[in-house]
Structure formats: structure tokens, C-alpha cells
Design a protein around this motif. Structure first.
Motif, PDB file in Angstrom:
ATOM      1  N   ILE A  92      13.268 -58.167 -20.173  1.00 44.60           N
ATOM      2  CA  ILE A  92      13.885 -59.254 -20.931  1.00 44.60           C
ATOM      3  C   ILE A  92      13.113 -60.528 -20.616  1.00 44.60           C
ATOM      4  O   ILE A  92      13.065 -60.972 -19.464  1.00 44.60           O
ATOM      5  CB  ILE A  92      15.381 -59.409 -20.601  1.00 44.60           C
ATOM      6  CG1 ILE A  92      16.121 -58.116 -20.930  1.00 44.60           C
ATOM      7  CG2 ILE A  92      15.969 -60.589 -21.370  1.00 44.60           C
ATOM      8  CD1 ILE A  92      17.573 -58.110 -20.549  1.00 44.60           C
ATOM      9  N   ARG A  93      12.488 -61.077 -21.641  1.00 44.10           N
ATOM     10  CA  ARG A  93      11.721 -62.319 -21.463  1.00 44.10           C
ATOM     11  C   ARG A  93      12.672 -63.494 -21.302  1.00 44.10           C
ATOM     12  O   ARG A  93      13.860 -63.409 -21.623  1.00 44.10           O
ATOM     13  CB  ARG A  93      10.816 -62.544 -22.669  1.00 44.10           C
ATOM     14  CG  ARG A  93       9.797 -61.449 -22.849  1.00 44.10           C
ATOM     15  CD  ARG A  93       8.970 -61.741 -24.034  1.00 44.10           C
ATOM     16  NE  ARG A  93       7.576 -61.711 -23.625  1.00 44.10           N
ATOM     17  CZ  ARG A  93       6.575 -61.934 -24.415  1.00 44.10           C
ATOM     18  NH1 ARG A  93       6.781 -62.254 -25.666  1.00 44.10           N
ATOM     19  NH2 ARG A  93       5.340 -61.875 -23.972  1.00 44.10           N
ATOM     20  N   CYS A  94      12.139 -64.602 -20.846  1.00 44.97           N
ATOM     21  CA  CYS A  94      12.970 -65.795 -20.654  1.00 44.97           C
ATOM     22  C   CYS A  94      13.542 -66.302 -21.973  1.00 44.97           C
ATOM     23  O   CYS A  94      14.537 -67.013 -21.994  1.00 44.97           O
ATOM     24  CB  CYS A  94      12.176 -66.888 -19.933  1.00 44.97           C
ATOM     25  SG  CYS A  94      10.713 -67.429 -20.818  1.00 44.97           S
ATOM     26  N   THR A  95      12.940 -65.891 -23.096  1.00 39.50           N
ATOM     27  CA  THR A  95      13.454 -66.266 -24.418  1.00 39.50           C
ATOM     28  C   THR A  95      14.620 -65.382 -24.846  1.00 39.50           C
ATOM     29  O   THR A  95      15.229 -65.612 -25.875  1.00 39.50           O
ATOM     30  CB  THR A  95      12.335 -66.137 -25.477  1.00 39.50           C
ATOM     31  OG1 THR A  95      11.923 -64.767 -25.511  1.00 39.50           O
ATOM     32  CG2 THR A  95      11.170 -67.042 -25.174  1.00 39.50           C
ATOM     33  N   GLY A  96      14.897 -64.330 -24.061  1.00 35.50           N
ATOM     34  CA  GLY A  96      15.952 -63.392 -24.400  1.00 35.50           C
ATOM     35  C   GLY A  96      15.449 -62.179 -25.168  1.00 35.50           C
ATOM     36  O   GLY A  96      16.199 -61.244 -25.420  1.00 35.50           O
ATOM     37  N   GLN A  97      14.173 -62.193 -25.529  1.00 38.26           N
ATOM     38  CA  GLN A  97      13.593 -61.065 -26.261  1.00 38.26           C
ATOM     39  C   GLN A  97      13.501 -59.836 -25.360  1.00 38.26           C
ATOM     40  O   GLN A  97      13.045 -59.921 -24.228  1.00 38.26           O
ATOM     41  CB  GLN A  97      12.196 -61.437 -26.765  1.00 38.26           C
ATOM     42  CG  GLN A  97      11.505 -60.319 -27.505  1.00 38.26           C
ATOM     43  CD  GLN A  97      10.069 -60.667 -27.856  1.00 38.26           C
ATOM     44  OE1 GLN A  97       9.483 -61.589 -27.306  1.00 38.26           O
ATOM     45  NE2 GLN A  97       9.498 -59.920 -28.774  1.00 38.26           N
TER      46      GLN A  97
END
Length: 113
Positions: A92-97
Motif C-alpha cells: 500500500i503506497r502512501c497515496t493509498g494505492q
């Protein structure tokens, strides 16, 4: 169909033999397709394969795969299938992706009639 594991012992050794890989999209098989429809779809698939092809990774919808494995050896094409390990890693990326990484080829098998 019989899988012969003695011919190509690993995916790595199989890949070392490949000069060119071409991905050919085969048509979907309708769920209500009878034998004649499946045979016609298989013939359509065979017609799209370049004549210089020596090996084909034949996977996907089972009934079409069976028909392709019946037809391709007559054109001198060795049919292959691959097994895989479904190791799924989710990030999970910091962007929520959400990113999923999965599926590593383990073994390439030669299919025979």
C-alpha cells in the motif's frame, strides 16, 4: 494430454531457448459453445499463429486448450504449459494505492496427446 517434465526441466532453461515471444490473443469461448464452435475457435487460433512458430505456451480456457494441443503438433509446434507459484505480496503506497505482485513461473511442461 500428458505433461513430460523430462523435456524442459525449468522455466529458466526454457526461456534461454526462446528467440522471440509473441503474445496472441485468442477469442473467448462462450459458455454455451458446443464441440463445433470450440473446434472452429481452435482453427481460428491456429490460423493466427505465425508459420515459423516452433513452440506455443497453450493455456487458458480448457476446452480450447485441448483442441489446440490436438492441432498444433501437426504443424510441428511443441505445446507447452507452465505451472506457477502464487506468491502474492501486497503493498500500500502512501497515496493509498494498492499494488499486488504475484505469480512466478516454476516449471514449463511439454504437453503431448
Amino acid at each position: 494430454m500428458v505433461a513430460d517434465t523430462s523435456v524442459i526441466p525449468s522455466a529458466a532453461s526454457a526461456l534461454a531457448l526462446i528467440e522471440r515471444i509473441e503474445d496472441i490473443a485468442f477469442p473467448a469461448v462462450p459458455p454455451d459453445a458446443d464441440e463445433r464452435v470450440i473446434e472452429a475457435l481452435a482453427e481460428e487460433c491456429v490460423a493466427t499463429i505465425p508459420p515459423e512458430t516452433s513452440h506455443a505456451l497453450v493455456q487458458g480456457e480448457f476446452t480450447r486448450t485441448v483442441e489446440l494441443v490436438r492441432r498444433l503438433p501437426a504443424r510441428g509446434i511443441t505445446c507447452l504449459a507452465a505451472t506457477s507459484s502464487r506468491n502474492v505480496e501486497e503493498i500500500i503506497r502512501c497515496t493509498g494505492q494498492l499494488i499486488r505482485l504475484c505469480c512466478y513461473f516454476v516449471l514449463v511442461l511439454q504437453l503431448r496427446k
